[in-house]
Design a protein around this motif. Sequence first.
Motif, mmCIF file in Angstrom:
data_model
loop_
_atom_site.group_PDB
_atom_site.id
_atom_site.type_symbol
_atom_site.label_atom_id
_atom_site.label_comp_id
_atom_site.label_asym_id
_atom_site.label_seq_id
_atom_site.Cartn_x
_atom_site.Cartn_y
_atom_site.Cartn_z
ATOM 1 N N PRO A 28 0.815 -1.224 0.000
ATOM 2 C CA PRO A 28 0.000 0.000 0.000
ATOM 3 C C PRO A 28 0.850 1.276 0.000
ATOM 4 C CG PRO A 28 -0.862 -1.571 1.587
ATOM 5 C CD PRO A 28 0.429 -2.133 1.074
ATOM 6 N N SER A 29 2.035 1.199 0.602
ATOM 7 C CA SER A 29 2.914 2.367 0.660
ATOM 8 C C SER A 29 3.762 2.524 -0.605
ATOM 9 C CB SER A 29 3.832 2.264 1.878
ATOM 10 O OG SER A 29 4.590 1.064 1.813
ATOM 11 N N GLY A 30 3.693 1.548 -1.507
ATOM 12 C CA GLY A 30 4.462 1.608 -2.753
ATOM 13 C C GLY A 30 5.192 0.306 -3.022
ATOM 14 N N GLN A 31 5.908 0.274 -4.128
ATOM 15 C CA GLN A 31 6.647 -0.914 -4.548
ATOM 16 C C GLN A 31 7.836 -1.159 -3.613
ATOM 17 O OE1 GLN A 31 5.717 -2.766 -7.125
ATOM 18 N NE2 GLN A 31 7.445 -4.139 -7.282
ATOM 19 N N LEU A 32 8.042 -2.411 -3.230
ATOM 20 C CA LEU A 32 9.176 -2.798 -2.393
ATOM 21 C C LEU A 32 9.989 -3.821 -3.163
ATOM 22 C CD1 LEU A 32 10.697 -2.923 0.344
ATOM 23 C CD2 LEU A 32 9.152 -4.791 0.952
#
Length: 76
Positions: free
Chosen positions: A47-51
Motif C-alpha cells: 500500500p505504501s508503494g513498490q518494495l
Amino acid sequence: MQTAKISLRGLIDKWLGANLAAPARITRVRSSRACRSGCIRVDVARPSGQLSMFFFRHADGCWCVFPPALRVGWGA
C-alpha cells in the motif's frame, strides 16, 4: 560470518511475511560481480508503494540479504 541455513523461500517469508497480500515477482539477476554465485530480486506491491529486495547466494549455499565478500585474486 556464520549464517543459519534457511531456504530462499524461508528467507523471503522472514523478510516480507509469509502471507503476502499480493503475489511477489521474483527475478534472477545476472551481470553483477556480487551476483556471481546467485542473486534474485523480489518485488512486492505494498500500500505504501513498490518494495524490492535482493537476496544473495553465498559459496556455502546459504541465501542472505547481504552480498558475499569479493575474493581478491580469484578473478574478482
